[in-house]
Scaffold this active site. Structure first.
Site, short mmCIF file in Angstrom:
data_model
loop_
_atom_site.label_atom_id
_atom_site.label_comp_id
_atom_site.label_asym_id
_atom_site.label_seq_id
_atom_site.Cartn_x
_atom_site.Cartn_y
_atom_site.Cartn_z
N LYS A 75 -95.39 -30.73 88.37
CA LYS A 75 -94.41 -31.31 87.43
C LYS A 75 -95.11 -31.59 86.12
CE LYS A 75 -90.01 -32.77 87.71
NZ LYS A 75 -88.95 -32.28 88.59
N THR A 150 -77.76 -26.50 92.40
CA THR A 150 -78.17 -27.82 92.89
C THR A 150 -76.95 -28.59 93.41
OG1 THR A 150 -80.00 -27.85 91.32
CG2 THR A 150 -79.34 -29.97 92.26
N GLY A 181 -73.74 -35.69 84.60
CA GLY A 181 -74.30 -34.66 83.74
C GLY A 181 -74.06 -33.31 84.40
N ALA A 182 -75.02 -32.40 84.21
CA ALA A 182 -74.83 -31.02 84.69
C ALA A 182 -74.57 -30.97 86.19
CB ALA A 182 -76.05 -30.20 84.34
N VAL A 183 -75.36 -31.69 87.00
CA VAL A 183 -75.18 -31.64 88.45
C VAL A 183 -74.04 -32.57 88.89
CG1 VAL A 183 -76.26 -32.03 90.70
CG2 VAL A 183 -77.63 -31.12 88.82
N GLY A 184 -74.05 -33.81 88.39
CA GLY A 184 -73.07 -34.81 88.83
C GLY A 184 -71.64 -34.38 88.58
N ASP A 202 -71.60 -43.51 83.89
CA ASP A 202 -72.46 -42.75 82.98
C ASP A 202 -72.44 -43.47 81.62
OD1 ASP A 202 -73.36 -39.40 83.04
OD2 ASP A 202 -73.46 -40.55 81.15
N ASN A 259 -84.29 -36.81 91.80
CA ASN A 259 -85.59 -36.74 92.49
C ASN A 259 -86.12 -38.16 92.68
OD1 ASN A 259 -86.35 -33.85 92.76
ND2 ASN A 259 -86.04 -33.86 90.55
P1 NAI Z 1 -78.35 -34.30 83.15
O1 NAI Z 1 -79.26 -34.82 82.09
O2 NAI Z 1 -77.45 -33.15 82.83
O3 NAI Z 1 -77.41 -35.50 83.68
C1 NAI Z 1 -77.86 -36.81 83.89
C2 NAI Z 1 -76.69 -37.73 83.59
O4 NAI Z 1 -77.06 -39.06 83.96
C3 NAI Z 1 -76.28 -37.76 82.11
O5 NAI Z 1 -74.89 -37.59 81.99
C4 NAI Z 1 -76.72 -39.15 81.67
O6 NAI Z 1 -75.89 -39.67 80.63
C5 NAI Z 1 -76.55 -39.92 82.96
N1 NAI Z 1 -77.28 -41.19 83.04
C6 NAI Z 1 -78.45 -41.54 82.44
N2 NAI Z 1 -78.74 -42.83 82.74
C7 NAI Z 1 -77.76 -43.28 83.54
C8 NAI Z 1 -77.49 -44.52 84.18
N3 NAI Z 1 -78.32 -45.57 84.05
N4 NAI Z 1 -76.38 -44.65 84.94
C9 NAI Z 1 -75.53 -43.60 85.09
N5 NAI Z 1 -75.73 -42.41 84.49
C10 NAI Z 1 -76.83 -42.25 83.74
O7 NAI Z 1 -79.28 -33.97 84.41
P2 NAI Z 1 -78.94 -33.07 85.67
O8 NAI Z 1 -79.48 -31.68 85.47
O9 NAI Z 1 -77.52 -33.26 86.05
O10 NAI Z 1 -79.89 -33.73 86.79
C11 NAI Z 1 -79.55 -34.98 87.37
C12 NAI Z 1 -80.69 -35.43 88.29
O11 NAI Z 1 -80.88 -34.47 89.31
C13 NAI Z 1 -82.05 -35.58 87.59
O12 NAI Z 1 -82.73 -36.67 88.14
C14 NAI Z 1 -82.78 -34.29 87.95
O13 NAI Z 1 -84.19 -34.44 88.00
C15 NAI Z 1 -82.24 -34.04 89.34
N6 NAI Z 1 -82.29 -32.64 89.71
C16 NAI Z 1 -81.67 -31.71 88.94
C17 NAI Z 1 -81.74 -30.37 89.27
C18 NAI Z 1 -81.04 -29.34 88.45
O14 NAI Z 1 -81.02 -28.18 88.90
N7 NAI Z 1 -80.46 -29.67 87.30
C19 NAI Z 1 -82.47 -29.92 90.47
C20 NAI Z 1 -83.04 -31.00 91.25
C21 NAI Z 1 -82.97 -32.31 90.86
N1 PHE Z 2 -86.35 -29.54 87.87
C1 PHE Z 2 -85.59 -29.02 88.96
C2 PHE Z 2 -86.03 -29.64 90.29
O1 PHE Z 2 -86.49 -30.76 90.30
C3 PHE Z 2 -85.52 -27.51 88.96
C4 PHE Z 2 -86.85 -26.76 89.10
C5 PHE Z 2 -87.19 -26.25 90.33
C6 PHE Z 2 -87.66 -26.51 88.00
C7 PHE Z 2 -88.37 -25.48 90.49
C8 PHE Z 2 -88.83 -25.76 88.15
C9 PHE Z 2 -89.17 -25.25 89.38
O2 PHE Z 2 -85.85 -29.10 91.36
#
Ligand code: NAI
Ligand code: PHE
Length: 346
Positions: A75, A150, A181-184, A202, A259
């Site tokens: 990481k 995800t 965000g993107a996943v949620g 959010d 994570n």
């Molecule tokens: P993102 O940045 O698109 O979404 C995160 C969301 O959380 C944003 O809408 C943000 O405004 C909100 N947020 C921030 N602080 C907050 C709080 N205190 N309370 C409520 N909401 C809050 O990120 P994404 O890609 O959706 O990832 C979400 C989580 O999943 C991260 O921790 C990331 O490491 C983990 N993850 C993501 C993967 C992926 O493929 N995008 C893969 C594996 C894990």
């Molecule tokens: N950051 C994401 C995760 O925590 C996606 C990722 C996977 C990025 C593998 C790089 C390598 O899973």
């Protein structure tokens, strides 16, 4: 910084011009080069940035192993002096250029990808200066965002949890999603389609407006850990459930994308003692790794990747069954499963 961290290597660099502390952690390269995303955020100090990178790299090792992917865990953390949105595009480009240099110096032992506050567009920029990048945009020849895959995996984990708890399905259950965000956001629409009542939190007004337009209920970010629900889905940042939160969290299950949502070593035991089912994060959120490594290293097609992400619920179920049998927390059970699939000890 973790005392006696057992990982392979921690590399740090401070850039006086931007005030940025760069950290890259390689937790393990036993199963292949270490891979894991680049996180850009502000940390209280250098030690906190290093500790986060070390813990996140450890989770990546487990994630790769549990999916049988031929990579180790790593990481990067880019510790910013100001919030990401306050940086000019020139400053951000300079930061990415230094980060690319650092990655290149590791000679292929570390591969990066998108994570919190970095996107496929940023991967395109990095890829101009280093080969060791996953998740470039499709226009630049990459496989783009890993978020939909995800979300598919988290959904599969949630369905497996509903079955394990004897609910059958998520129909009529309340799912509270922290972070749309993107996943949620993708996860929210999947569980709503299953008939669940969705509550979201959010800080982003735009994301909340969209959630309300879709008919979801909204709670304030400060009420997330005290709002009763059937499933709590952390999809923002990690470290939110310490032992005291675990002792009171008003949910039957915790299944999300973030994570390292558990903040300390005993939180999983406290949840288990209360009968709150915890879906190990490094299994539930492994869809992103399947997408990036599966497509860009192993040459899998989108269908193969989706089938594997949809199968993550089976690994979650195996972890629940092992935890019940051995009377251990579910994350300990998932570590045993990961160890059995790799050269990495539990
Ligand atoms: P993102 O940045 O698109 O979404 C995160 C969301 O959380 C944003 O809408 C943000 O405004 C909100 N947020 C921030 N602080 C907050 C709080 N205190 N309370 C409520 N909401 C809050 O990120 P994404 O890609 O959706 O990832 C979400 C989580 O999943 C991260 O921790 C990331 O490491 C983990 N993850 C993501 C993967 C992926 O493929 N995008 C893969 C594996 C894990
Ligand atoms: N950051 C994401 C995760 O925590 C996606 C990722 C996977 C990025 C593998 C790089 C390598 O899973």
């Amino acid at each position: 910084m973790i005392d006696e961290w057992p990982g392979a290597s921690t590399v740090g660099r401070f850039d006086p011009e931007t005030g940025v502390q760069f950290v890259i952690c390689l937790d393990s390269i036993l199963n292949g080069p270490a891979a894991g995303g680049t996180r850009a955020t502000h940390y209280a100090d250098r030690a906190s940035a290093i500790e986060d990178a070390q813990r996140l790299a450890g989770a990546m090792t487990l994630k790769m192993a549990v999916c049988g992917l031929p990579m180790g865990g790593g990481k990067s953390v880019i510790s910013l002096p100001v919030p990401r949105e306050q940086l000019t595009s020139r400053e951000w480009e300079r930061i990415l250029a230094i980060h690319a240099e650092n990655i290149e110096m590791l000679g292929g032992n570390y591969w990066t990808g998108p994570d919190v506050n970095t996107t496929s567009a940023d991967m395109d920029v990095l890829a101009g200066k280093t080969r060791y990048v996953f998740g470039r945009s499709e226009a630049a020849g990459g496989v783009g965002s890993s978020a939909p895959t995800t979300a598919l995996g988290v959904h599969s984990a949630m369905r497996a949890t509903a079955a394990h708890l004897g609910w059958g399905t998520l129909d009529g259950r309340t799912v509270l999603i922290q972070g749309v965000g993107a996943v949620g956001a993708d996860l929210a629409s999947r569980v709503a389609d299953d008939g669940a009542r969705v509550i979201v939190a959010d800080p982003s007004p735009a994301r909340l407006a969209e959630a309300e337009r879709r008919g979801y209920a909204v709670v304030s970010t400060s009420d997330v850990l005290t709002t009763p629900c059937d499933v709590f889905a952390p999809c923002a940042l990690g470290g939110i459930i310490d032992s005291s939160v675990a002792a009171t969290l008003p949910a039957h299950a915790v299944v999300g994308a973030a994570n390292n949502p558990l903040a300390d070593a005993t939180a999983s035991q406290v949840l288990a003692d209360r009968g709150v089912v915890f879906a190990p994060d490094f299994v539930a959120n492994a869809g992103g790794a399947l997408h990036l490594v599966g497509r860009e290293v192993l040459g899998w097609g989108a269908e193969e990747v989706d089938a594997r992400a949809a199968g993550l619920g089976k690994i979650i179920k195996a972890a629940y069954d092992l935890a019940d049998r051995e009377r251990i927390p579910t994350d300990a059970a998932a570590r045993f499963i990961a160890a059995g699939r790799s050269a990495v000890p539990a």
